[in-house]
Structure formats: C-alpha cells, structure tokens
Design a protein around this motif. Sequence first.
Motif, PDB file in Angstrom:
ATOM      1  N   UNK A  11       0.679  -1.092   0.006  1.00 16.07           N
ATOM      2  CA  UNK A  11       0.080  -0.048  -0.029  1.00 16.07           C
ATOM      3  C   UNK A  11       0.906   1.327  -0.003  1.00 16.07           C
ATOM      4  N   UNK A  12       0.982   1.978  -1.147  1.00 21.12           N
ATOM      5  CA  UNK A  12       1.736   3.022  -1.432  1.00 21.12           C
ATOM      6  C   UNK A  12       0.807   4.175  -1.382  1.00 21.12           C
ATOM      7  N   UNK A  13       0.469   4.738  -0.270  1.00 25.33           N
ATOM      8  CA  UNK A  13      -0.565   5.819   0.013  1.00 25.33           C
ATOM      9  C   UNK A  13      -0.485   7.145  -0.935  1.00 25.33           C
ATOM     10  N   UNK A  14      -1.270   7.292  -1.895  1.00 23.48           N
ATOM     11  CA  UNK A  14      -1.764   8.309  -2.849  1.00 23.48           C
ATOM     12  C   UNK A  14      -0.982   8.528  -3.981  1.00 23.48           C
ATOM     13  N   UNK A  15       0.066   7.362  -4.100  1.00 20.34           N
ATOM     14  CA  UNK A  15       0.749   7.521  -5.428  1.00 20.34           C
ATOM     15  C   UNK A  15      -0.386   7.269  -6.651  1.00 20.34           C
TER      16      UNK A  15
END
Length: 496
Positions: A11-15
Amino acid sequence: MTTARKVLLVELNEINWRVIDSLIAQHGTHYLPNFTRLREQGAWAEQTAVEKPPHLDPWVTWVTVHTGVPRDVHHATVLEQDSTSIASPRLWDYAVEGGRSVGVFGSISAYPPRKVPGFMVPGPFAPGDETYPEDLRPVQAINRLGTRMHGQTGSKVTPMMMARDVLALMRLGLRVPTLMKAATEVVRGKLQRGRGWRLVSLQPILNFDFFAHAYRRFRPDFATWHSNHAAHYMHHYWRAWDDRGFPTPASEDERRKYGDAVPYGYRLCDDLLGRFMRLAGDDTVLVVASSMGQQPYVSELYKGGKLIVRVRDIDRLLAVLGRDGVIETVPTMVPQWNIKMPDAAHRAEMKRRIEAVRRTVGGREEAAMAVEEVGDALTMTPLGLSGKPEGIRYFFHGASAADPAGYAIDDLFATDTPTVKQGMHHPSGLLAFHGAGIRGGVRLPECTNLDIAPTLLTLMGLPVPPAMPGRALSEAWRAPDSRDTPAPDVRVAATA
C-alpha cells in the motif's frame, strides 16, 4: 484462476500513474525501473476511489479497499478510529476466517491488533504500541515515536535512547546497512539546511526490514504493508517539484530546498517495489495499490496555498477548553488530534466548545476549528490560514477557563510547516498485479477501489461475500473472452 495464490498487498498511499509518467517523461524509464517492469510484466489499472469530498480521505478510502464495501456500509470517518467501530470485516478477517495466515503491517484500521495466525502491527498513528505477537512491540514503539516527533507532539530521540533500542530492533530484522543509512540521513539533516524532509523516508526504509523479517518468519498467505511517505511529499512539496498547476509559482528558494522531494519519494517507492518483488515467493501475487491519488492543491480560499495551523501544546489547549471527561489525547496526521471521552454528556459539551471557537484575522471573525464525533472520541482539527497577518486572536466562547480577551495565535498554535499545502486528494489511484499466474503487459479496464477486495479474495481462492458490490478483475490472470473488447494498452497521460 483455479489455483489459490498467496497475496502480498503493498500500500503506497496516494501515489498515481500521472506522477510516475511525468517522472519517466522527464528522466526515462531507468529512473523508475521497477514501475516500468511492473507494467511490462504485470497487469495494471488506474483505479478510481468511489468516495467524494469531504470523505475523499485515506482513512476512508483504504477501509473501502480493505472491506470491499462503500463508506455508508463500513462507517469509517476519521484516522485510526477503533477498528471495532468499523462495521465490516477487513480482508485479513476474511482470510483468517477462510483458514489462511495473515501479516498486517501499518494498514489503516488495524488497531487494536488481535490474535491471528501470523502477525499484526497497526499503523503509526495508532493510539498505542500494541502488536501481535507481543515481541513486535518495539517496532510499533519506534514507528509511533517517529510519527510523534515529525508532528512535534512527542519528545526528541536522544542517542542514548537509540542505543538502548537498537539491539532489540536488530533482533527484529533491522539491518546494519539500514542503520548506517539512517544515521547518515540524521547527520545530513542537521548539517544541510532544508534537507530535513528526507528524514520522513527513514520510516519506510526501516519498516521494510522489520516487515521482511516477520514475513520470512511467518510466511503468511495474505500480507499488507503500508507507507505514507510519498503522500507526505506530494502534500508539502508538489509545487516545489512542478508548479505548472498552481496559480502562484514556486520561489527559487523553494525549488532549491524541496524540489527533489517528490521525485525522491517516488524513487524510494520504486526501490521498495524491487525489494518486494524479490521478497515475494513464486506462489505469490504482488499487488501494488493506492486507494486514491493526489493533484496540485488549488483553492479560491487559499490562492497562495494553505498555511497549516497545528496545536502547540495539547495540554495547554485543553486547559483553556476544559478537561472534564477527557481520558486520552492522541495526535494523528498533522494537525488533527483524537480526544477520547467515554462520557456522552462531557463529549457533547466539548464538541460544542470546539465548534464555538472563533478567530479574528485582519479584523474579520471566522471559524477556527473543525470537529467530528466517532464513537467515544472527538477528532479536532485547527483550520488553516491563507496568510498570517499581525494580530490574529482566538476566542473560546463558552469555555469558562478561557480568557475573554482571547489568545494570540502563537500562544496556543504553531504555523511552522516548511511550506504551504501543495497537494490535495484526487480520486484516481494506482493498482497493479505482478507474479504468480498474472498476465504481462495488460492494461485493465476501468475499475474502482471497491474492486480490489473481491479480486484479492479470488486470488486467494476465497469466496467473495454478496455484500461486496465490486467485481474480481480476472482480466489480470485470464485472457478476456473473444466476445469482450480488450482494454487498450496505453499509458496514462502525464498531466502532473
């Protein structure tokens, strides 16, 4: 897919693909080699969050990803609200129920952790250091400490404190090269003015070591790992990197100090992606996702950018508002605070007092605070400013301990973020699949964050509950029927 797979959800937030494509257009595919490899060897999509403002927030959209149902069903409202107030099971709940082992690391809504066949380390904004198993507690303690230090809501870490903890952390997977890199960045941040932003990335670098150690130890059938570093850089430094979408251009000083932050954050995502590709086994599908994306922050109210106002000292502020009924205060994402108040009457009174706070700015009176109530807690947020003229004062109407003459802003609040707000939430996020049984070079059709949970359950060979309105994105592993129209394999336009 007839064979059940293990799933590792990164989970790579907001990429988002827009920034990735912009960076590749500027520097070439070698600049982000693992994202390039991900699209060439895997299946990918630009997925869209179903939430709309004011609920287009990661503490809502990630819960939609984890539950597969919309907000009006799962009821997520604020960051790190107690998971017992989330009305729907999460992916790890379905996995355990289906007889699978799990490993949860940093995901939103995982607090409090529970006993599972595997491990659970909640997110760094959780109100406590609890983990399962208990021997992972030092990992959560240092995560929460780092978050509080960044938000200036906790004490500084001394060399003695670090020396005391480092042996325990090395037993939990911290590698010597990582430790040396962290020490180098700390020294560099002190010596090079304006480079302290790189310290934010130490958290995911450390956390990969801890996660990889736990992952190899437990080998879970379903695992998650979460990082917010790239989102942080976009929120604070987007204009410094690329000011084309802003009404006010970045200054030369801003570009010089912070212009590398967004590219650095994405290159770290790319490096981590390569590490996760190596960590995942041959029987594992690596899933890379963001629950939504970001775009340049543009507002008629804050034409030059929003100045963040944070609480300087929560105890000092509560001395003015009143403390009756408060049993705990927990800082979350700057500038928010969760105030736990089990007594309903005290909570209602505190909510009224917070809503009544006003301020005068340039001779004009306006609202100063926002507050939301979830369960037995209030989430309090100081409102931002478009500038900081002389003479700003705050008035706490209805708070008996407050000075009727009000308070200068600097008495209770700080406006010391290095830049104005530069990135804001956008529905378009990222989704990609790589590994066991996944087709290569496939652009998936339009999808939403409601489609992620059914897809992951299907990959694991688990039934999709009727309550989930999304669909399994089976095009990722099965060629579409000849009667279907394949989605075009084109790149998302670079609009950053």
